[in-house]
Design an enzyme around this catalytic site. Structure first.
Site, PDB file in Angstrom:
ATOM      1  N   SER A 411       0.823  -1.203   0.000  1.00 44.54           N
ATOM      2  CA  SER A 411       0.000   0.000   0.000  1.00 44.54           C
ATOM      3  C   SER A 411       0.856   1.252   0.000  1.00 44.54           C
ATOM      4  CB  SER A 411      -0.939  -0.009   1.202  1.00 44.54           C
ATOM      5  OG  SER A 411      -0.197  -0.150   2.378  1.00 44.54           O
ATOM      6  N   HIS A 432      -2.111  -3.078  -5.422  1.00 42.21           N
ATOM      7  CA  HIS A 432      -2.578  -2.735  -4.085  1.00 42.21           C
ATOM      8  C   HIS A 432      -4.041  -3.133  -3.963  1.00 42.21           C
ATOM      9  CE1 HIS A 432      -3.618   0.689  -1.036  1.00 42.21           C
ATOM     10  NE2 HIS A 432      -3.579  -0.492  -0.465  1.00 42.21           N
ATOM     11  N   GLU A 444      -5.571  -0.904  -7.075  1.00 41.22           N
ATOM     12  CA  GLU A 444      -4.648   0.153  -7.487  1.00 41.22           C
ATOM     13  C   GLU A 444      -3.429  -0.548  -8.079  1.00 41.22           C
ATOM     14  OE1 GLU A 444      -3.540   4.393  -5.342  1.00 41.22           O
ATOM     15  OE2 GLU A 444      -3.497   2.587  -4.163  1.00 41.22           O
ATOM     16  N   ASN A 482      -3.711   6.070  -0.690  1.00 38.31           N
ATOM     17  CA  ASN A 482      -3.234   6.270   0.680  1.00 38.31           C
ATOM     18  C   ASN A 482      -2.484   7.580   0.863  1.00 38.31           C
ATOM     19  OD1 ASN A 482      -4.448   4.032   1.608  1.00 38.31           O
ATOM     20  ND2 ASN A 482      -2.599   2.809   1.881  1.00 38.31           N
TER      21      ASN A 482
END
Ligand code: T1G
Length: 697
Positions: A411, A432, A444, A482
C-alpha cells in the site's frame, strides 16, 4: 434486409427477426430507435409475416438507453414511442434475451408480448445506479408482470436478476440453454393460434388490491442506506403510481419523476462515475494492441488476511491458485479462513455446495516457494516491510517462470526498489488490493519506472477478469489512495486537536455519504498499520512536519488500542456485536495534546469539518496530478469510490470539489492555510485551473 445499419431484419419461415446491431452493448441510440420502428412497420406490413422475434446481435440484447445521449436534446422517436409501437404491433412479438438486457432494453422487452431467455441472461432495471429511474415504462410494466414487491426490490437496488428468477417472477415465459433464435422462433410459432396475446400495460391482477403500507415500509427499509440519495425514493413513488393510476397517467408520473432525477447532481455524478470507471482502463501510452500475457494459473505468497482474500479472487473466476506460507500451521490457518469465508456465503444462500467445493478445489496450499514455478502471475502478499519484500523478490526471481508477472501487494512501498532486487524489473508491478481483498472492488495498479507496457496492460486486463475496478497509479509514497488518505486523516486529527469531537467528525463524514468516518476507518483497518508507517516515515525523514500526524493515534497504539481487533481504539467496541461506543477519554487525550502544543481550542462547525476534510483530499489529489502520479482526476474519483467508501453519487472527491466550484475551494484553502500553513501546501495545478477558469475535464 433493410438499409439501416444498427437494426436489420430478415424473415425465416414466416417469422420476422428484428436484430439490433449496435456494438458493444446494443445501446438504444437514436439510429437504433429509428431502425426498430422502421423494421417493425415493414414486418407488420408484410403479409407473409405471422410473428416476430426481437434479438440483439453480439454479446447482449439491448443493454439500455445510450447514456452518452443523456443531457442532449432527445431526438424522436423516444424510447416510449418505440415501445408503444411494439406494444401495438398487429403481429405477436417475442423478445429473445441474452447477455444483459438492462434499463431501456428490458423496458423494450416488456413492451413485447412475450419474453424468453438464455439461462445465463442477467436482466434488470439499473437506472438508480445512474441516479435516475426507469423512464420508458419500467416502473409501470414491471409491477404488472412481477408484482409490486419484486419490482420495488429490482428497481430500488438496480441489481440484475438471473433468468431463472425472472421466470419464477413472471417476467419471462421460458428459459433455454442454447439455440436462442431457433427456440424463440418455435416459441412464437406455438403462440400464433392464440386469440389474443398478453400486453403488459393492460395487466392488472398483480397491481390491484395492493396494500399501500408496503411503499412506506419499503422507504423506511432503505432510507438509512440512502442518506442524501433521492432516486430510489422516486422509484418507489413511481411504482406506487402504477397501483393507483391508469397506465398512461402512471407513465406521466414516471416521466415527471424521471426528469426530476435526470436533472439532479446525483445523476450527473453517477454518470460521471460510470464513464470514469471505464476511462480508467485506457492508458494513453499503452496501445490497445499491446500483447496480453495469458494468465491460467496464479500463486499468492502469504496466506494472511490479504493473501487469502487475494487467492479467493482467482478461485472465484476459475483460475487455479497456489497459496504459500512458511509453515504448515500458518498455511492451515489461512486456508481455514478462506473456507470459513466461502461457508458463510453458502450459509447465506449465495453459493451452492458444489460451487463451494469447486472453489476450494482450485486453491492449493504449499510451504515451499518452489511451488510458484509454474504460475503465470505471482502476487506477493507478505508483511509490509521493505527488506522482507526485497528478499522475497530475490527468491521469486530465481524460481518464477519466464514471462511471469511479478506483483507485489503493497500500500505504500517503493515498487522500483522492490523491482531492482530482481533481474527482470520490467515484470514487476504493484497491485494494491484493499481489505477485505475478496470483497473490495478497487485494485490500485502501480507502475514502476521499469514496468513494461505488456505487464501493465496484462495486469489491467487481469484486474477486470477477477472483477476488480483497476486504476493505474504512479510510484509515489502511498500511491494515489493512501497518499491522499494520509492527508485526510491528518486533517481529521488536526480538527480533533482544535476542538471538534471524534464522533462529530465521523458523523459529518458519514452523513455526507461515506461508508464510515476517518476514526472508525482507522479502528477497522487497525491503528497499528499507520503507526508502523509513521515510524518508517520518521526514520526516513519524510513529512518533516509531524505536528499533526496522529499524536493521539500513537498514544492509543502505545496503550495497545489498535482498533476493532483489540476492542478498543478511537472507540470502544462490544466484542460480540462490534457495536461502537464513544469514549470521552479519547476526546480528552486530544484536548491534552492540544494543550501541550499550545493550540487554542474552539467550536468547529459541521461545514468546516466537511470542507477541511474534503479539500485536504482535493489539494493532495491535485498535487498527485501535477506530479503525474495519476493520469486524470476521474481516476482519483474511481479510487475513492471503489476503495475508500466515498459516496459514488457525489462523484468522487475531485468531482465533488469541481461541482462546489474550484474557485471557492481555493478560497477556502487559502483561508485554512492562514492558520495551518504546513497542512495546506500550495498547489500550482489547482491555482492554474482556477486562474484559467478551467475544470478537470
Ligand atoms: N450507453 C452507452 N454506452 C454504454 C452503455 C450504455 N447504456 N453501456 C455500456 N456502454 C459502453 C461503455 O461505456 C464501454 O465503452 C462499452 O460500452 C463496454 O461497456 C430509458 C434511462 C452492459 C453490463 O445502465 O452496466 O436505459 O469504454 O466495459 O463489462 O429507462 O456496460 O469501451 O468506450 O461496461 O461487458 C440503463 C450500463 C441505461 C447499463 C456490459 N443501462 N452498462 O458490461 O462492458 S439508462 C445501463 C453496463 C436507461 C431507460 C434508461 C455494462 C454492461 P468503452 P463495459 P461490460
Amino acid at each position: 434486409m433493410n438499409e439501416n445499419k444498427t437494426v436489420e431484419y430478415e424473415i425465416i419461415d414466416n417469422i420476422g427477426i428484428i436484430k439490433g446491431i449496435n456494438p458493444p452493448v446494443n445501446a438504444l441510440s437514436h439510429s437504433v430507435r429509428l431502425g426498430l420502428i422502421n423494421s417493425l412497420t415493414e414486418l407488420n406490413n408484410n403479409q407473409k409475416v405471422e410473428g416476430i422475434v426481437l434479438i440483439g446481435d453480439g454479446r447482449t440484447f439491448f443493454a439500455g438507453a445510450d447514456i452518452s445521449e443523456f443531457g442532449k436534446p432527445m431526438q424522436q422517436p423516444d424510447l416510449n414511442n418505440v415501445i408503444k409501437t411494439f406494444e401495438e404491433s398487429k403481429k405477436p412479438i417475442v423478445a429473445a434475451l441474452h447477455g444483459t438486457p438492462l434499463g431501456g432494453g428490458l423496458e423494450l422487452a416488456m413492451g413485447c408480448n412475450y419474453r424468453v431467455a438464455i439461462s445465463s441472461t442477467k436482466l434488470g432495471l439499473p437506472e438508480v445506479k445512474l441516479g435516475i429511474i426507469p423512464g420508458a415504462g419500467g416502473t409501470q410494466r414491471l409491477p404488472r408482470l412481477a408484482g409490486v414487491e419484486k419490482a420495488l426490490a429490482m428497481i430500488t437496488s438496480g441489481i440484475p436478476i438471473n433468468a431463472s428468477d425472472a421466470l419464477k417472477s413472471g417476467i419471462i415465459e421460458e428459459v433455454f440453454e442454447d439455440a436462442l433464435v431457433a427456440n424463440a422462433i418455435s416459441f412464437i410459432k406455438s403462440k400464433l393460434q392464440e386469440e389474443s396475446h398478453p400486453v403488459a400495460s393492460k395487466l392488472t391482477n398483480k397491481i390491484s388490491n395492493v396494500n399501500s403500507d408496503i411503499f412506506e415500509e419499503f422507504s423506511k427499509k432503505i432510507k438509512n442506506k440512502l442518506r442524501g440519495r433521492n432516486s430510489p425514493l422516486c422509484a418507489i413513488e413511481a411504482v406506487k403510481a402504477a397501483t393507483e393510476l391508469e397506465f398512461f397517467q402512471g407513465l406521466e408520473k414516471e416521466r415527471e419523476l424521471f426528469k426530476l432525477c435526470h436533472d439532479s447532481n446525483e445523476s450527473s455524478s453517477l454518470i460521471h462515475m460510470f464513464f470514469s470507471e471505464r476511462q480508467a482502463l485506457k492508458i494513453p501510452d499503452i496501445p490497445k494492441e499491446t500483447k496480453i500475457l495469458p494468465i491460467n494459473s496464479a500463486a499468492v505468497i502469504g496466506c494472511g488476511t490479504m493473501g487469502g482474500g487475494i487467492a479467493m479472487n482467482f478461485a472465484n473466476i476459475g483460475i487455479p491458485v497456489t497459496v504459500i506460507e512458511n509453515s504448515q500451521d500458518s498455511l492451515d490457518k489461512g486456508i481455514k479462513i478462506i473456507e470459513k469465508n466461502y461457508s458463510n456465503t453458502v450459509a447465506k444462500g449465495r453459493m451452492s455446495e458444489d460451487d463451494f467445493k469447486n472453489k476450494m478445489s482450485l486453491i492449493k496450499g504449499a510451504t515451499s516457494l518452489e511451488s510458484i514455478s509454474s504460475a503465470d502471475v505471482v502476487v506477493e502478499a507478505v508483511f509490509e516491510e521493505m527488506s522482507l519484500k526485497k528478499e522475497m523478490f530475490e527468491r521469486i526471481d530465481k524460481i518464477a517462470k519466464e514471462n511471469c508477472i511479478l506483483a507485489t501487494n503493497t500500500s505504500t512501498l517503493d515498487i522500483d526498489q522492490i523491482a531492482e532486487s530482481t533481474t527482470r524489473p520490467e515484470y514487476v508491478i504493484g497491485t494494491h488490493f484493499f481489505s477485505p481483498a475478496n470483497v473490495m472492488k478497487l485494485l490500485e495498479i502501480v507502475r514502476g519506472k521499469h514496468t513494461s507496457k505488456e505487464v501493465i496492460a496484462s495486469t489491467m486486463k487481469l484486474a477486470k477478469t477477477i472483477k476488480k475496478v483497476p486504476v493505474l497509479a504512479g510510484n509515489c509514497d502511498g500511491f494515489i489512495g493512501n497518499r491522499m488518505f494520509h492527508e485526510y486523516v491528518r486533517q481529521a486529527h488536526a480538527l480533533a486537536e482544535e476542538g471538534a469531537k471524534v464522533a462529530d467528525i465521523d458523523r459529518v463524514i458519514y452523513d455526507f455519504g461515506w461508508a464510515m468516518g476517518p476514526f472508525a476507518v482507522n479502528d477497522l483497518a487497525g491503528n497499528d498499520v499507520g503507526w508502523r508507517i509513521r515510524k518508517r516515515h520518521k526514520q526516513e525523514g519524510k513529512y518533516d512536519n509531524l505536528r499533526y500526524t496522529s499524536t493521539v493515534a500513537d498514544q492509543l497504539c502505545e496503550l495497545g488500542r489498535y482498533g476493532q481487533k483489540t476492542n478498543r481504539g478511537f472507540y470502544i467496541y462490544d466484542p460480540q456485536t462490534r457495536q461502537k461506543q464513544i469514549d470521552p477519554e479519547v476526546d480528552m487525550m486530544f484536548e491534552k495534546v492540544a494543550k501541550e502544543k499550545g493550540i487554542q481550542r474552539r467550536e468547529i462547525d459541521d461545514n468546516e469539518i466537511l470542507h477541511r476534510l474534503s479539500w485536504a483530499l482535493l489539494n493532495t489529489g491535485c498535487m498527485i496530478l501535477e506530479e503525474g502520479f495519476a493520469l486524470r482526476a476521474s481516476d482519483i474519483d474511481v479510487t475513492y469510490a471503489y476503495g475508500y467508501g466515498y459516496p459514488h453519487w457525489r462523484g468522487g472527491p475531485m468531482r465533488y470539489a469541481q461541482d462546489y466550484g474550484l474557485k471557492k475551494v481555493l478560497e477556502d484553502i487559502e483561508s485554512f492555510r492562514k492558520n495551518n500553513s504546513d497542512m495546506w501546501p500550495k498547489c500550482n495545478y489547482l491555482e492554474e485551473l482556477v486562474k484559467n477558469n478551467k475544470t478537470f475535464n
